[in-house]
Motif scaffolding. Structure first.
Motif, PDB file in Angstrom:
ATOM      1  N   GLN A 197      20.066  70.976  59.957  1.00 19.53           N
ATOM      2  CA  GLN A 197      20.812  69.758  60.183  1.00 19.53           C
ATOM      3  C   GLN A 197      20.168  68.583  59.434  1.00 19.53           C
ATOM      4  O   GLN A 197      19.104  68.715  59.207  1.00 19.53           O
ATOM      5  N   GLY A 198      21.006  67.657  59.203  1.00 21.01           N
ATOM      6  CA  GLY A 198      20.606  66.467  58.157  1.00 21.01           C
ATOM      7  C   GLY A 198      21.315  66.320  57.057  1.00 21.01           C
ATOM      8  O   GLY A 198      21.828  67.158  56.359  1.00 21.01           O
ATOM      9  N   ALA A 199      21.396  64.959  56.356  1.00 22.96           N
ATOM     10  CA  ALA A 199      21.988  64.778  55.099  1.00 22.96           C
ATOM     11  C   ALA A 199      21.326  65.503  53.956  1.00 22.96           C
ATOM     12  O   ALA A 199      22.121  65.922  53.048  1.00 22.96           O
ATOM     13  N   GLY A 200      20.184  66.019  54.035  1.00 22.79           N
ATOM     14  CA  GLY A 200      19.469  66.766  53.186  1.00 22.79           C
ATOM     15  C   GLY A 200      20.020  68.210  52.961  1.00 22.79           C
ATOM     16  O   GLY A 200      19.920  68.580  51.903  1.00 22.79           O
ATOM     17  N   TYR A 201      20.670  68.622  53.856  1.00 21.55           N
ATOM     18  CA  TYR A 201      21.424  69.983  53.795  1.00 21.55           C
ATOM     19  C   TYR A 201      23.027  70.015  53.172  1.00 21.55           C
ATOM     20  O   TYR A 201      23.586  71.075  53.257  1.00 21.55           O
ATOM     21  N   ARG A 202      23.475  68.950  53.181  1.00 19.72           N
ATOM     22  CA  ARG A 202      24.720  68.485  52.912  1.00 19.72           C
ATOM     23  C   ARG A 202      25.684  69.437  53.340  1.00 19.72           C
ATOM     24  O   ARG A 202      26.125  69.387  54.534  1.00 19.72           O
ATOM     25  N   THR A 231      15.064  61.482  62.099  1.00 21.81           N
ATOM     26  CA  THR A 231      15.107  61.651  60.673  1.00 21.81           C
ATOM     27  C   THR A 231      16.305  61.852  60.199  1.00 21.81           C
ATOM     28  O   THR A 231      16.851  63.125  60.391  1.00 21.81           O
ATOM     29  N   PRO A 232      17.076  60.998  59.345  1.00 21.92           N
ATOM     30  CA  PRO A 232      18.364  61.261  58.814  1.00 21.92           C
ATOM     31  C   PRO A 232      18.411  62.406  57.922  1.00 21.92           C
ATOM     32  O   PRO A 232      19.358  63.182  57.927  1.00 21.92           O
TER      33      PRO A 232
END
Length: 374
Positions: A148-153, A103-104
């Motif tokens: 972790q992940g793009a959602g957390y910038r 999940t990106p």
């Protein structure tokens, strides 16, 4: 009514619920304190939840909720007609959430919390059917959070480890009973508890590993419980529980970061207060067998919630049976819970950016409680 009255606490807690408000897995139970005479019990069981959804890029999150087991112990001693005491060991708080790396937006995000509480209580019964109870509660907890992940910038890659630490709080309450109709009403207050953790933070906005001692506060709560006989061998019972989850805070170096564009904080953990309602009926079928069915409702709170607690609201049913033989009582319960779906977001309080949408989930729980009166 004896088998129902002495078993009602076990019926309520035979199958521990998961994903209650915040990180609560099962409410603190004082049921052993109301058992007749001297009493000891052990309890154990397991829960299998399933929570999944879709991130804002359309990727499935997969099942993010991990199964878990639970265990408990209680001992109650009757000193005389008026005074009794109890020691209760249980695991009220916990979490085990993992977003698969596929999940990106949130892949790799992880939260794990373990806790055990030890409650020592005294109860004094007056001659007018009133009683008071209270005591101290020690709680030991540890945890691990990874964002972790793009959602957390800019905070992606942040990792927080909390070593095991103790905290101490208190419990106080009052009860009123009418033994002739198996009636009892009790109100109990559980104080908040501060845990001073040795924390280790790394990754995300941190250029190096940072270690220090910080405080985590688990919330205060009120529980109103009642029961009464409504027919021969039949008991009606229920409860209302309020938990101030908004004071569940994790003080650390990174969060809250500097105020965002609207002047709001960006907390690591943010959870809404919850109110949970239960109602049920118990019945004695034979001298050895009794059973109950319990319904639970916890309404949704807030619009967008944290990915670290990806469930909002729940509805549950628990079917339980008690077998009594001489001084031994065996209670078995099966619980099914429908978990409310939720929009997940990160960012400032009151101005979160949506990163995923979780569907309604569910769980199955099974529990066994073995009690001995002497």
């Amino acid at each position: 009514m004896k088998h129902i009255i002495t078993g009602i606490g076990a019926l309520l807690a035979s199958a521990a619920p998961a994903f209650a408000g915040g990180i609560e897995r099962a409410p603190h139970s004082l049921a052993p304190l109301f058992e007749n005479g001297n009493y000891a019990e052990v309890s154990f069981g397991g829960v299998d939840p399933e929570v999944s959804g879709t991130d804002i890029m359309g990727f499935s999150t997969g099942d993010v909720a991990q199964g878990y087991g639970f265990a408990g112990f209680a001992y109650k001693h009757q000193f005389n007609e008026n005074l009794s005491a109890a020691l209760i060991v249980e695991q009220p708080f916990g979490a085990d959430i993992l977003y698969p790396s596929s999940t990106p937006i949130l892949g790799g995000t992880r939260v794990e919390v373990n806790s055990t509480s030890y409650t020592a209580l005294l109860r004094y019964k007056f001659q007018n059917n009133f009683s008071v109870h209270g005591g101290i509660r020690g709680s030991r907890a540890d945890g691990h959070v990874r964002l972790q992940g793009a959602g957390y910038r800019t905070t992606s890659g942040y990792d927080l480890k909390l070593d095991g630490a103790w905290g101490v709080g208190w419990v106080a309450g009052v009860a009123y009973e009418v033994p002739e109709i198996a009636a009892r009403v009790s109100l109990t207050y559980n104080s908040s508890i501060d845990h001073d953790f040795n924390m280790k933070e790394s990754g995300g906005p941190l250029p190096m590993t940072f270690e220090d001692e910080y405080t985590v506060t688990t919330p205060r709560s009120w529980t109103l419980e009642g029961q009464t006989g409504i027919a021969e061998d039949t008991l009606l019972f229920g409860s209302i529980r309020w938990v101030k989850w908004s004071e569940f805070k994790v003080d650390n170096f990174v969060f809250p970061i500097s105020p965002g564009p609207t002047g709001g904080e960006i907390p690591l953990v943010e959870v809404e207060d919850t109110t949970t309602y239960t109602i049920g009926v118990g019945r004695k079928f034979t001298d050895n067998w009794a059973g109950s069915v319990t319904f639970l409702y916890e309404p949704k709170e807030g619009d967008i919630i944290s990915p670290l607690a990806p469930v909002n609201g729940r509805k549950a049913i628990t079917v339980a049976a008690i077998y009594t033989m001489d001084n031994i009582k065996i209670s078995t319960g099966i619980n099914y819970t429908k978990l409310g779906g939720a929009d997940l977001g990160v960012g400032e309080s009151g101005n979160k950016t949506k990163v995923a949408e979780m569907d309604d989930g569910d769980l199955w729980g099974v529990g066994v409680r073995i009690g001995y009166s002497f």
